[in-house]
Design a protein around this motif. Structure first.
Motif, PDB file in Angstrom:
ATOM      1  N   GLN A 132       0.794  -1.224   0.000  1.00  0.00           N
ATOM      2  CA  GLN A 132       0.000   0.000   0.000  1.00  0.00           C
ATOM      3  C   GLN A 132       0.832   1.282   0.000  1.00  0.00           C
ATOM      4  N   GLY A 133       2.163   1.166  -0.029  1.00  0.00           N
ATOM      5  CA  GLY A 133       2.997   2.348   0.002  1.00  0.00           C
ATOM      6  C   GLY A 133       3.096   2.945   1.396  1.00  0.00           C
ATOM      7  N   GLY A 134       3.607   4.163   1.452  1.00  0.00           N
ATOM      8  CA  GLY A 134       3.779   4.799   2.751  1.00  0.00           C
ATOM      9  C   GLY A 134       4.488   6.124   2.604  1.00  0.00           C
ATOM     10  N   PHE A 135       5.155   6.566   3.648  1.00  0.00           N
ATOM     11  CA  PHE A 135       5.822   7.862   3.624  1.00  0.00           C
ATOM     12  C   PHE A 135       6.986   7.863   4.612  1.00  0.00           C
ATOM     13  N   GLN A 136       7.917   8.793   4.375  1.00  0.00           N
ATOM     14  CA  GLN A 136       9.072   8.942   5.261  1.00  0.00           C
ATOM     15  C   GLN A 136       8.912  10.211   6.090  1.00  0.00           C
ATOM     16  N   GLN A 137       9.161  10.070   7.399  1.00  0.00           N
ATOM     17  CA  GLN A 137       9.072  11.195   8.316  1.00  0.00           C
ATOM     18  C   GLN A 137      10.470  11.701   8.667  1.00  0.00           C
ATOM     19  N   GLN A 138      10.565  12.995   8.860  1.00  0.00           N
ATOM     20  CA  GLN A 138      11.790  13.610   9.353  1.00  0.00           C
ATOM     21  C   GLN A 138      11.501  14.282  10.688  1.00  0.00           C
ATOM     22  N   HIS A 139      12.559  14.834  11.309  1.00  0.00           N
ATOM     23  CA  HIS A 139      12.448  15.361  12.673  1.00  0.00           C
ATOM     24  C   HIS A 139      11.921  14.248  13.583  1.00  0.00           C
ATOM     25  N   SER A 140      12.570  13.117  13.474  1.00  0.00           N
ATOM     26  CA  SER A 140      12.174  11.916  14.203  1.00  0.00           C
ATOM     27  C   SER A 140      13.431  11.173  14.625  1.00  0.00           C
ATOM     28  N   GLY A 141      13.270  10.157  15.470  1.00  0.00           N
ATOM     29  CA  GLY A 141      14.433   9.372  15.886  1.00  0.00           C
ATOM     30  C   GLY A 141      14.136   8.538  17.111  1.00  0.00           C
ATOM     31  N   TRP A 142      15.185   8.256  17.874  1.00  0.00           N
ATOM     32  CA  TRP A 142      14.995   7.440  19.079  1.00  0.00           C
ATOM     33  C   TRP A 142      16.073   7.757  20.109  1.00  0.00           C
ATOM     34  N   LEU A 143      15.694   7.600  21.358  1.00  0.00           N
ATOM     35  CA  LEU A 143      16.606   7.810  22.480  1.00  0.00           C
ATOM     36  C   LEU A 143      16.998   6.449  23.043  1.00  0.00           C
ATOM     37  N   ASP A 144      18.287   6.248  23.233  1.00  0.00           N
ATOM     38  CA  ASP A 144      18.757   5.035  23.913  1.00  0.00           C
ATOM     39  C   ASP A 144      18.463   5.230  25.392  1.00  0.00           C
ATOM     40  N   THR A 145      17.269   4.831  25.794  1.00  0.00           N
ATOM     41  CA  THR A 145      16.790   5.149  27.138  1.00  0.00           C
ATOM     42  C   THR A 145      17.642   4.498  28.220  1.00  0.00           C
ATOM     43  N   ALA A 146      18.026   3.244  28.011  1.00  0.00           N
ATOM     44  CA  ALA A 146      18.813   2.552  29.041  1.00  0.00           C
ATOM     45  C   ALA A 146      20.147   3.255  29.260  1.00  0.00           C
ATOM     46  N   ALA A 147      20.815   3.655  28.167  1.00  0.00           N
ATOM     47  CA  ALA A 147      22.106   4.343  28.289  1.00  0.00           C
ATOM     48  C   ALA A 147      21.926   5.722  28.920  1.00  0.00           C
ATOM     49  N   PHE A 148      20.860   6.417  28.533  1.00  0.00           N
ATOM     50  CA  PHE A 148      20.587   7.744  29.091  1.00  0.00           C
ATOM     51  C   PHE A 148      20.338   7.674  30.592  1.00  0.00           C
ATOM     52  N   LEU A 149      19.547   6.709  31.022  1.00  0.00           N
ATOM     53  CA  LEU A 149      19.243   6.580  32.441  1.00  0.00           C
ATOM     54  C   LEU A 149      20.478   6.202  33.247  1.00  0.00           C
ATOM     55  N   LYS A 150      21.292   5.306  32.703  1.00  0.00           N
ATOM     56  CA  LYS A 150      22.497   4.881  33.428  1.00  0.00           C
ATOM     57  C   LYS A 150      23.498   6.026  33.553  1.00  0.00           C
ATOM     58  N   ALA A 151      23.731   6.743  32.457  1.00  0.00           N
ATOM     59  CA  ALA A 151      24.679   7.858  32.501  1.00  0.00           C
ATOM     60  C   ALA A 151      24.201   8.947  33.455  1.00  0.00           C
ATOM     61  N   SER A 152      22.897   9.199  33.461  1.00  0.00           N
ATOM     62  CA  SER A 152      22.340  10.191  34.384  1.00  0.00           C
ATOM     63  C   SER A 152      22.505   9.729  35.820  1.00  0.00           C
ATOM     64  N   ARG A 153      22.224   8.475  36.059  1.00  0.00           N
ATOM     65  CA  ARG A 153      22.384   7.919  37.403  1.00  0.00           C
ATOM     66  C   ARG A 153      23.831   8.055  37.876  1.00  0.00           C
ATOM     67  N   ASP A 154      24.791   7.698  37.021  1.00  0.00           N
ATOM     68  CA  ASP A 154      26.201   7.780  37.401  1.00  0.00           C
ATOM     69  C   ASP A 154      26.602   9.215  37.724  1.00  0.00           C
ATOM     70  N   TYR A 155      26.095  10.149  36.918  1.00  0.00           N
ATOM     71  CA  TYR A 155      26.416  11.567  37.127  1.00  0.00           C
ATOM     72  C   TYR A 155      25.865  12.045  38.462  1.00  0.00           C
ATOM     73  N   PHE A 156      24.604  11.747  38.713  1.00  0.00           N
ATOM     74  CA  PHE A 156      23.977  12.201  39.952  1.00  0.00           C
ATOM     75  C   PHE A 156      24.560  11.482  41.170  1.00  0.00           C
ATOM     76  N   GLU A 157      24.941  10.250  40.997  1.00  0.00           N
ATOM     77  CA  GLU A 157      25.535   9.510  42.114  1.00  0.00           C
ATOM     78  C   GLU A 157      26.870  10.128  42.518  1.00  0.00           C
ATOM     79  N   LYS A 158      27.660  10.552  41.541  1.00  0.00           N
ATOM     80  CA  LYS A 158      28.937  11.202  41.850  1.00  0.00           C
ATOM     81  C   LYS A 158      28.727  12.520  42.591  1.00  0.00           C
TER      82      LYS A 158
END
Length: 348
Positions: A132-158
């Motif tokens: 059926q076809g489709g379309f491509q979106q821009q201004h889109s993406g994904w966050l590596d949530t696990a890495a973001f949460l761990k790095a934030s935790r390490d920063y705040f823990e320090k």
């Protein structure tokens, strides 16, 4: 820095709230159970402009997306790491009804900035089924949530403002102008505990309708495709060559980390309908999305206990919504700014 706020839970909500307070120079202590699997850690972290069966523009995307990008890029710069990946998202249409709807939707002015023309075939027809076809979106993406949460935790823990543990409501001593926990006084205790808040005696009146979701870790030859592909399910290629596929959506569940065989079979069936090539399921991760009926999120002070704050209900759009919602709550806590009716816990 003297902690003024006790943040309970370090998922996407608690982490965004902590960063917002930190950027304002306000002290806090995060207390988190430090579980291996949570909904925020399992989440694919997709950020997509056009969403849902109705192909609507995501709620307040023109406001939320720029703020989210600014927020995550600023943290990346501070931590010298990369978490957010700007990637096009391909939406393939399910059937003739969806194709007819898209013919109308794509002409709407508010949708135009998020569409990106593709030269040649939209996807490789030898890899993906696309009748059926489709379309491509821009201004889109994904966050590596696990890495973001761990790095934030390490920063705040320090910094000395993160610790593993559990805050029981029975251990909170409510006082005039604040709350006392383990001998320390805080201006407010801020609950960012996700779907489990529905079991809390202070929040059992909130209309939660949370959903258990599973993401598969898959091995397959996708012909080098690096974009996110969505039809019936989404397929997310990661930089390390791995693939994630999801999600399931289960409203009735008991164990938050064990998906039903029926839901898993359904997700695999959707992947087979999308992907023409064989795939191997290497594993899965399951968590519960915190969803509050009738609300994009709920924040603010408890109507009967003003020392108690709340940030919850971000659902599957948590990566997009968390920075903006956290800023609204911080403005309310620090400056007394009014919370709009649809987001205000006290007005629910």
């Amino acid at each position: 820095m003297i902690p003024r706020f006790l943040i309970i839970g370090q998922g996407l909500a608690g982490t965004a709230l902590a960063w917002s307070l930190h950027q304002c120079g306000v002290g806090f202590l995060i207390v988190d159970r430090d579980e291996e699997l949570t909904s925020s850690k399992v989440a694919a972290g997709l950020v997509t402009p056009i969403t849902g069966m109705r192909l609507n523009l995501n709620w307040r995307y023109d406001t939320l997306y720029p703020e989210a990008i600014y927020f995550y890029r600023g943290i990346e710069q501070r931590l010298q790491a990369r978490f957010y990946h700007e990637v096009p998202i391909i939406r393939l249409l399910r059937d003739e009804k969806a194709a007819a709807l898209w013919e109308k939707r794509r002409m709407q002015p508010e949708v135009q900035p998020y569409l990106c023309k593709v030269e040649g075939p939209l996807v490789d027809d030898a890899v993906f089924d696309n009748p059926q076809g489709g379309f491509q979106q821009q201004h889109s993406g994904w966050l590596d949530t696990a890495a973001f949460l761990k790095a934030s935790r390490d920063y705040f823990e320090k910094l000395g403002c993160w610790q593993a543990g559990e805050v029981s409501w029975q251990d909170l001593e409510l006082k005039d102008g604040g709350v006392c926990w383990q001998g320390t006084f805080y201006t407010s205790a801020l609950f960012c505990t996700g779907w489990e808040a529905a079991r809390h005696p202070w929040f059992d009146w909130v209309p939660f309708r949370s959903a258990r979701g599973t993401v598969l870790n898959v091995e397959a030859d996708t012909g080098g495709e690096s974009r996110i592909i969505n039809r019936g399910c989404w397929l997310l290629p990661r930089a390390d060559g791995s693939l994630r596929v999801g999600p399931t959506y289960e409203l009735d569940f008991e164990d938050p980390h064990v998906p039903s065989p029926v839901a898993l079979a359904g997700l695999e069936q959707k992947l087979r309908a999308l992907l023409k090539r064989d795939f191997l399921v290497k594993g899965s991760q399951t968590g519960v999305r915190p969803i509050i009926q009738g609300h994009q999120a709920l924040i603010g002070r408890h109507p009967a206990r003003p020392q108690i704050g709340f940030m919850n209900g971000l659902g599957s759009k948590g990566v997009l919504r968390a920075p903006w919602v956290a800023r609204q709550l911080v403005a309310h806590l620090l400056e007394g700014a009014e919370i709009e009716a649809g987001l205000d816990l006290a007005g629910n």
